[in-house]
Enzyme design. Structure first.
Site, PDB file in Angstrom:
ATOM      1  N   GLN A   1      43.905  55.443  55.252  1.00 45.65           N
ATOM      2  CA  GLN A   1      42.869  55.379  56.001  1.00 45.65           C
ATOM      3  C   GLN A   1      42.605  56.466  56.993  1.00 45.65           C
ATOM      4  OE1 GLN A   1      43.354  51.520  58.016  1.00 45.65           O
ATOM      5  NE2 GLN A   1      42.988  50.272  56.129  1.00 45.65           N
TER       6      GLN A   1
ATOM      7  N   ASP B   1      49.977  46.868  50.059  1.00 40.91           N
ATOM      8  CA  ASP B   1      49.318  45.588  50.184  1.00 40.91           C
ATOM      9  C   ASP B   1      49.978  44.629  49.367  1.00 40.91           C
ATOM     10  OD1 ASP B   1      47.825  46.776  52.028  1.00 40.91           O
ATOM     11  OD2 ASP B   1      46.242  47.389  50.788  1.00 40.91           O
TER      12      ASP B   1
HETATM   13  C1  S3P Z   1      43.379  51.226  52.636  1.00 40.43           C
HETATM   14  C2  S3P Z   1      44.506  52.048  53.077  1.00 40.43           C
HETATM   15  C3  S3P Z   1      45.913  50.990  53.282  1.00 40.43           C
HETATM   16  C4  S3P Z   1      45.762  49.529  52.843  1.00 40.43           C
HETATM   17  C5  S3P Z   1      44.494  49.005  53.013  1.00 40.43           C
HETATM   18  C6  S3P Z   1      43.278  49.679  52.504  1.00 40.43           C
HETATM   19  C7  S3P Z   1      42.227  51.943  52.331  1.00 40.43           C
HETATM   20  O1  S3P Z   1      45.878  51.086  54.629  1.00 40.43           O
HETATM   21  O2  S3P Z   1      46.799  48.756  53.320  1.00 40.43           O
HETATM   22  O3  S3P Z   1      44.519  47.562  52.792  1.00 40.43           O
HETATM   23  O4  S3P Z   1      41.354  51.551  51.700  1.00 40.43           O
HETATM   24  O5  S3P Z   1      42.118  53.370  52.744  1.00 40.43           O
HETATM   25  P1  S3P Z   1      46.688  52.438  55.405  1.00 40.43           P
HETATM   26  O6  S3P Z   1      45.896  53.558  55.313  1.00 40.43           O
HETATM   27  O7  S3P Z   1      46.665  51.811  56.906  1.00 40.43           O
HETATM   28  O8  S3P Z   1      48.278  52.106  54.975  1.00 40.43           O
END
Ligand code: S3P
Length: 440
Positions: free
Chosen positions: A180, A327
């Site tokens: 993210q 996840d």
């Molecule tokens: C995601 C990244 C992960 C994951 C989330 C989806 C994404 O989060 O846990 O369900 O689609 O980029 P983080 O980037 O906070 O680790």
């Protein structure tokens, strides 16, 4: 007969003595890829067609935000969604607050796009869970690029207000491996005044890099240093085929591994190597998983996964593999509760800032069922092999905890009631009917 009953927000599971799991399952579209397809479609020029979009509540939040920003997105369905994009920089200033609901991906990725729209003012928020999740991890690097963002506690929590700016490029060395964060900065970099690089400590999921490239952005990846560089680019609408979500398949993989005599095949599952930590760990635990019919669909590897029951053994899950199964830790905790020996999960403190504090929720709820789980500051210690009893447990409105507890309930004696299990609809709207169908 095994009884699976949805009652208002709750799910009641009463397994029969001879329960066995059989059948073929098609899991819904990948959540991460669904968000990105909608967002890139909205900021590309021309039309994007999305097949296999996840119809969960999270992508619905993304669609409603980008509609409010002026993108023309057809009614959401699994067959074909059409997005008529506005071009990078073509978004419109919305009249109302943009609401990302429960979705961290919607809010954090969208912030990168909004912060880079010069002269436009936006306000963003989310539900109670999202309003308590850390936003500094994206706000800080965006501010280093010159973004103007306001909010409580140094703009670390939503709601946030954003006044878009012409951003400066940076080389951001992220302290956490987070797709993210990486994606937010790369999206902001699309309109910056030069090349933007993000380096992460270990590689997180790379769907943004793949899809940005497919939409025509200039992206350079350095796998040795876990770095990605984006050059300001225009995007062109594309055809996207969303593979099934391995994070949703994970519930069936563990169900098949722990229920005696089970034989399940999950079809059309995305097996992007940045997401397959779950397969490696289950195989280490002696799960019987076959990877069949591997092929590539629109730039993402896809396969069918066949799982049959076997006695699992404990393992240690830590280090670089964590971002590749972040996840799946709630459902891996369920697998560990049925494995011989003590499983240790470490380096997973990030779980405390997901849709719920997943370490706390999974430890407390599995213990209510008679499991032996100890919370560690950054993980869990699970002594496997104690028989589980049905109990009243609570998902804390976290979709992945809800589904993990439902799978644990299949191997518990008597009845388990999962409070607030309806949260599953965030990422898996058909979870309960599918569970009913495969229980025999
Ligand atoms: C995601 C990244 C992960 C994951 C989330 C989806 C994404 O989060 O846990 O369900 O689609 O980029 P983080 O980037 O906070 O680790």
């Amino acid at each position: 007969m095994t009884e699976i009953t949805a009652k208002q927000e709750d799910l009641i599971v009463r397994p029969s003595a001879g329960l066995s799991l059989r059948g073929k399952i098609r899991v819904p579209g990948d959540k991460s890829i669904s968000h990105r397809a909608l967002m890139l479609g909205a900021i590309a020029s021309g039309e994007t067609e999305i097949a296999g979009l996840l119809l969960g509540e999270d992508p619905r939040s993304t669609a409603s935000c980008f509609r409010a920003l002026g993108a023309d997105i057809s009614e959401l369905n699994e067959e074909l969604v059409r997005v008529r994009g506005l071009g990078v920089g073509g978004l419109m200033e919305p009249a109302a607050v943009l609401d990302a609901g429960n979705s961290g991906t919607t809010l954090r990725l969208m912030l990168g796009i909004l912060a880079s729209q010069p002269g436009m003012f936006f306000t963003v928020t989310g539900d109670k869970s999202l309003r308590s999740r850390p936003m500094s991890r994206v706000v800080k690097p965006l501010q280093q690029m010159g973004a103007q963002i306001w909010g409580r506690k140094d703009a670390s929590l939503a709601p946030l207000a954003i006044l878009g700016q012409k951003l400066q490029p940076i080389h951001y060395r992220s302290p956490i491996a987070s797709a993210q964060v990486k994606s937010c900065i790369l999206l902001a970099g699309l309109m910056a005044s030069g090349k933007t690089t993000v380096t992460e400590p270990t590689l997180s999921r790379d769907h943004s890099e793949r899809m940005l490239k497919a939409f025509g952005a200039e992206i350079e990846v350095n796998p040795d240093t876990h770095s990605v560089t984006v050059t300001p680019s225009e995007l062109r609408g594309q055809k996207v085929v969303v593979p099934g979500d391995i994070s949703s398949a994970a519930f069936w993989l563990v169900a098949g591994a722990i229920v005696p005599d089970a034989d399940l095949t999950v079809e059309n599952v995305g097996i992007n190597p940045t997401r397959t930590g779950i397969l490696e760990v289950l195989q280490q635990m002696d799960a019987d998983i076959e990877i069949l019919d591997q092929h590539s669909v629109a730039g993402e590897p896809v396969a069918s996964l066949r799982v049959r029951y076997s006695q699992l053994k404990a393992t240690t899950i830590s280090g670089d593999i964590i971002p590749r199964l972040i996840d799946e830790i709630p459902i891996l905790a369920v697998a560990a509760a049925f494995a011989k020996g003590t499983t240790v999960v470490k380096d997973a403190a990030e779980l405390r800032v997901k849709e719920s504090d997943r370490l706390q929720v999974m430890a407390a709820q599995l213990n209510r069922m008679g499991a032996k789980v100890t919370e560690l500051p950054d993980g869990l210690e699970i002594v496997g092999g104690t028989p589980l009893q049905g109990a009243e447990v609570d998902s804390y409105d976290d979709h992945r905890c809800a589904m993990s507890l439902a799978i644990a309930a299949l191997r518990a004696s008597d009845t388990t009631t999962i409070r607030r299990a309806a949260a599953a609809a965030i990422s898996y709207p058909n979870f309960t009917p599918t569970l009913e169908r495969i229980c025999q």
